[in-house]
Scaffold this active site. Structure first.
Site, PDB file in Angstrom:
ATOM      1  N   SER A   6       0.852  -1.195   0.000  1.00 32.90           N
ATOM      2  CA  SER A   6       0.000   0.000   0.000  1.00 32.90           C
ATOM      3  C   SER A   6       0.884   1.240   0.000  1.00 32.90           C
ATOM      4  O   SER A   6       2.040   1.195   0.451  1.00 32.90           O
ATOM      5  CB  SER A   6      -0.894   0.010   1.251  1.00 32.90           C
ATOM      6  OG  SER A   6      -1.508   1.271   1.445  1.00 32.90           O
TER       7      SER A   6
ATOM      8  N   TYR B 212      -2.515  -1.035  10.121  1.00 33.09           N
ATOM      9  CA  TYR B 212      -2.548  -1.310   8.685  1.00 33.09           C
ATOM     10  C   TYR B 212      -1.259  -0.844   8.016  1.00 33.09           C
ATOM     11  O   TYR B 212      -0.639  -1.585   7.246  1.00 33.09           O
ATOM     12  CB  TYR B 212      -3.759  -0.611   8.075  1.00 33.09           C
ATOM     13  CG  TYR B 212      -3.942  -0.834   6.591  1.00 33.09           C
ATOM     14  CD1 TYR B 212      -4.760  -1.850   6.124  1.00 33.09           C
ATOM     15  CD2 TYR B 212      -3.316  -0.008   5.651  1.00 33.09           C
ATOM     16  CE1 TYR B 212      -4.949  -2.059   4.767  1.00 33.09           C
ATOM     17  CE2 TYR B 212      -3.493  -0.206   4.296  1.00 33.09           C
ATOM     18  CZ  TYR B 212      -4.311  -1.237   3.858  1.00 33.09           C
ATOM     19  OH  TYR B 212      -4.486  -1.433   2.514  1.00 33.09           O
TER      20      TYR B 212
END
Length: 209
Positions: free
Chosen positions: A141, A154
């Site tokens: 990401s 995350y």
């Protein structure tokens, strides 16, 4: 135009929506057969009906390593081998910053986003070696590269996925196995919607609009 993946066999997690679904469609267009792994059984059945000769679906909760192993074995049983692994499944995990963090939420996020990538790589390895090599792709990401894009857990997990991909690439090169990570930015997927606290159905509806 010639296909880029003729006769290749791919295993894709999180295959029924978002990036995973787009990858399934592209891989089939390029000539591959696909084992689509997900927890969305109705969507998986619809994919099987759509691509009856080229796709099989397996229920797979990637927080359960035994289910990853079983799904990979299903790909080999269905199509005769394994060439490509896309460790893609995920969700937003523990939301919030350090003050909202819990150890339980941290562990769940790491199991979902990081341990699943290691498990998918580990269980696929003997099958890729048997084919003389292959390719592993892991979804990281933009939050792996800089702070402020996503919650703490995350972001940390995705940074670890990025580094895992680098060290795994160095380790597995001798087996002719390539390992890469993709680093998406903001894409309208169900995960993006869930990061705002939407439930699965609402997040999926947002992603479709």
């Amino acid at each position: 135009m010639s296909q880029r993946l003729p006769h290749k066999i791919a295993f894709i997690t999180g295959a029924c929506s978002g990036i995973g679904l787009a990858t399934v469609q592209r891989f089939i267009d390029e000539g591959a057969c696909v084992l689509a792994a997900d927890i969305q059984d109705d969507a998986g059945a619809a994919l099987e009906a759509r691509f009856p000769d080229r796709l099989k679906y397996a229920h797979c909760d990637v927080t359960q390593p035994a289910q990853i192993r079983s799904a990979i074995d299903s790909a080999v049983a269905a199509f005769g081998g394994l060439d490509i692994v896309f460790n893609n499944a995920g969700a937003g995990g523990q939301r919030g910053g350090m003050e909202e963090m819990t150890l339980e939420g941290w562990d769940l996020t790491m199991n979902l986003l990081l341990r699943s990538v290691m498990a998918g790589t580990m269980y696929a390895l003997p099958h890729l070696k048997a084919r003389g090599g292959g390719a592993i792709v892991n979804t990281a990401s933009i939050s792996a590269l800089a702070a402020g894009y996503a919650p703490v857990a995350y972001s940390t997990a995705k940074a670890a996925v990025l580094h895992f991909s680098k060290v795994a690439a160095a380790d597995l090169a001798r087996h002719r196995i390539r390992v890469n990570a993709v680093v998406p930015g903001f894409i309208a997927t169900p995960i993006f919607g869930s990061s705002f606290g939407l439930d699965r159905d609402a997040a999926a509806q947002m992603a479709a609009t």
